[in-house]
Write an enzyme that holds these catalytic residues in place. Structure first.
Site, PDB file in Angstrom:
ATOM      1  N   GLY A  14     -49.004  -1.487  24.996  1.00  0.00           N
ATOM      2  CA  GLY A  14     -49.130  -1.626  22.921  1.00  0.00           C
ATOM      3  C   GLY A  14     -49.684  -0.251  22.315  1.00  0.00           C
ATOM      4  NE  ARG A  94     -39.376 -12.224  31.344  1.00  0.00           N
ATOM      5  CZ  ARG A  94     -39.453 -12.207  32.511  1.00  0.00           C
ATOM      6  NH1 ARG A  94     -39.494 -11.197  33.637  1.00  0.00           N
ATOM      7  NH2 ARG A  94     -39.008 -12.968  33.429  1.00  0.00           N
ATOM      8  CG  LEU A  96     -36.160 -11.628  23.794  1.00  0.00           C
ATOM      9  CD1 LEU A  96     -35.662 -11.471  22.408  1.00  0.00           C
ATOM     10  CD2 LEU A  96     -37.245 -12.582  24.862  1.00  0.00           C
ATOM     11  CG  HIS A 112     -33.624   1.103  23.241  1.00  0.00           C
ATOM     12  ND1 HIS A 112     -33.829   0.484  24.169  1.00  0.00           N
ATOM     13  CD2 HIS A 112     -32.730   2.143  23.502  1.00  0.00           C
ATOM     14  CE1 HIS A 112     -32.873   1.396  25.498  1.00  0.00           C
ATOM     15  NE2 HIS A 112     -32.423   1.384  25.391  1.00  0.00           N
ATOM     16  CD  GLU A 177     -40.919   5.272  21.096  1.00  0.00           C
ATOM     17  OE1 GLU A 177     -41.387   3.525  21.374  1.00  0.00           O
ATOM     18  OE2 GLU A 177     -40.461   5.859  22.454  1.00  0.00           O
TER      19      GLU A 177
HETATM   20  C1  GRF Z   1     -42.271   2.499  24.035  1.00  0.00           C
HETATM   21  O1  GRF Z   1     -41.220   3.645  24.578  1.00  0.00           O
HETATM   22  C2  GRF Z   1     -40.994   1.497  23.859  1.00  0.00           C
HETATM   23  O2  GRF Z   1     -39.922   2.208  22.894  1.00  0.00           O
HETATM   24  C3  GRF Z   1     -40.411   0.804  24.657  1.00  0.00           C
HETATM   25  O3  GRF Z   1     -41.127   0.588  25.604  1.00  0.00           O
HETATM   26  C4  GRF Z   1     -42.338   1.805  24.736  1.00  0.00           C
HETATM   27  C5  GRF Z   1     -43.839   0.977  24.682  1.00  0.00           C
HETATM   28  O4  GRF Z   1     -44.420   1.363  24.895  1.00  0.00           O
HETATM   29  N1  GRF Z   1     -39.458  -0.372  24.104  1.00  0.00           N
HETATM   30  P1  GRF Z   1     -45.344   0.874  24.153  1.00  0.00           P
HETATM   31  O5  GRF Z   1     -46.243  -0.192  24.807  1.00  0.00           O
HETATM   32  O6  GRF Z   1     -45.479   0.770  22.626  1.00  0.00           O
HETATM   33  O7  GRF Z   1     -47.136   1.539  24.076  1.00  0.00           O
END
Ligand code: GRF
Length: 196
Positions: A14, A94, A96, A112, A177
């Site tokens: 998270g 998951r 969807l 992503h 991100e």
């Molecule tokens: C991130 O790299 C996101 O891009 C991918 O899964 C990872 C999740 O990391 N979809 P977090 O749970 O937000 O730390």
């Protein structure tokens, strides 16, 4: 200012969710969190959200066997009870069903870890390295029925360095991100609000 009621769906750590919660501490941010939900009751992110004072829900997908739609109906009930207006998927693992995507299409975004349309699905970092790419990145996109296939809202990139492994690349990408997702979600909110 009308802040959209935001639900964040997670499955684990998270950290992207945390970045969104942090951005939404600003009263001028166009969304405010009303729910963090996980399909895994032991997701670390649920504790983080609760500690931040955000309501949480765990809907354990394993209790529904192979019935994806039954799981989604239970999840949807939580989303509706919270008054959700926009959903951010943040490491939600998951796939969807068309039912759920159809219901929330235009109101649901995902992050992503690749420069879409490259490397939909899993193992994105390794696939970028194996292909000899010189850059990698992350994409925030609207969720459509195809996996990692919806309209792109915003991307951020970074160079792949000699000697990078999937782990080192993922670790360098993560803070990228965390900056990208709040910006892109704000853009998504603006689109939704202007669409009325
Ligand atoms: C991130 O790299 C996101 O891009 C991918 O899964 C990872 C999740 O990391 N979809 P977090 O749970 O937000 O730390």
């Amino acid at each position: 200012m009308n802040r959209l009621k935001l639900a964040i769906l997670i499955s684990g750590r998270g950290s992207n969710m945390e970045a969104l919660l942090h951005a939404a501490e600003d009263p001028a941010y166009p969304a405010r969190p009303v729910l963090v939900a996980s399909n895994r009751p032991d997701a670390k992110g649920l504790e983080t959200a609760a500690a931040a004072g955000v309501p949480t829900a765990a809907v354990d997908h394993t209790l529904f066997g192979k019935d994806r739609e039954a799981f989604e109906k239970a999840l949807d009930a939580e989303l509706e009870a919270a008054g959700t207006e926009i959903i951010a998927l943040a490491g939600f693992m998951r796939v969807l069903t068309p039912w759920f995507v159809g219901k929330w299409e235009g109101r649901m975004v995902n992050i992503h870890p690749s420069l879409l349309p490259k490397y939909k699905g899993l193992h994105t970092h390794q696939r970028a390295i194996d292909a000899g790419d010189t850059e990698a990145g992350a994409t925030v996109h609207w969720v459509s029925p195809g996996v990692d296939d919806g309209e792109i809202i915003q991307q951020a990139s970074l160079p792949i360095l000699p000697g990078d492994t999937a782990d080192s690349l993922a670790a360098r990408l993560l803070p990228v991100e965390h900056k990208l997702y709040p910006e892109a979600l704000a853009k998504a909110c603006a689109t939704l609000t202007s669409a009325g």
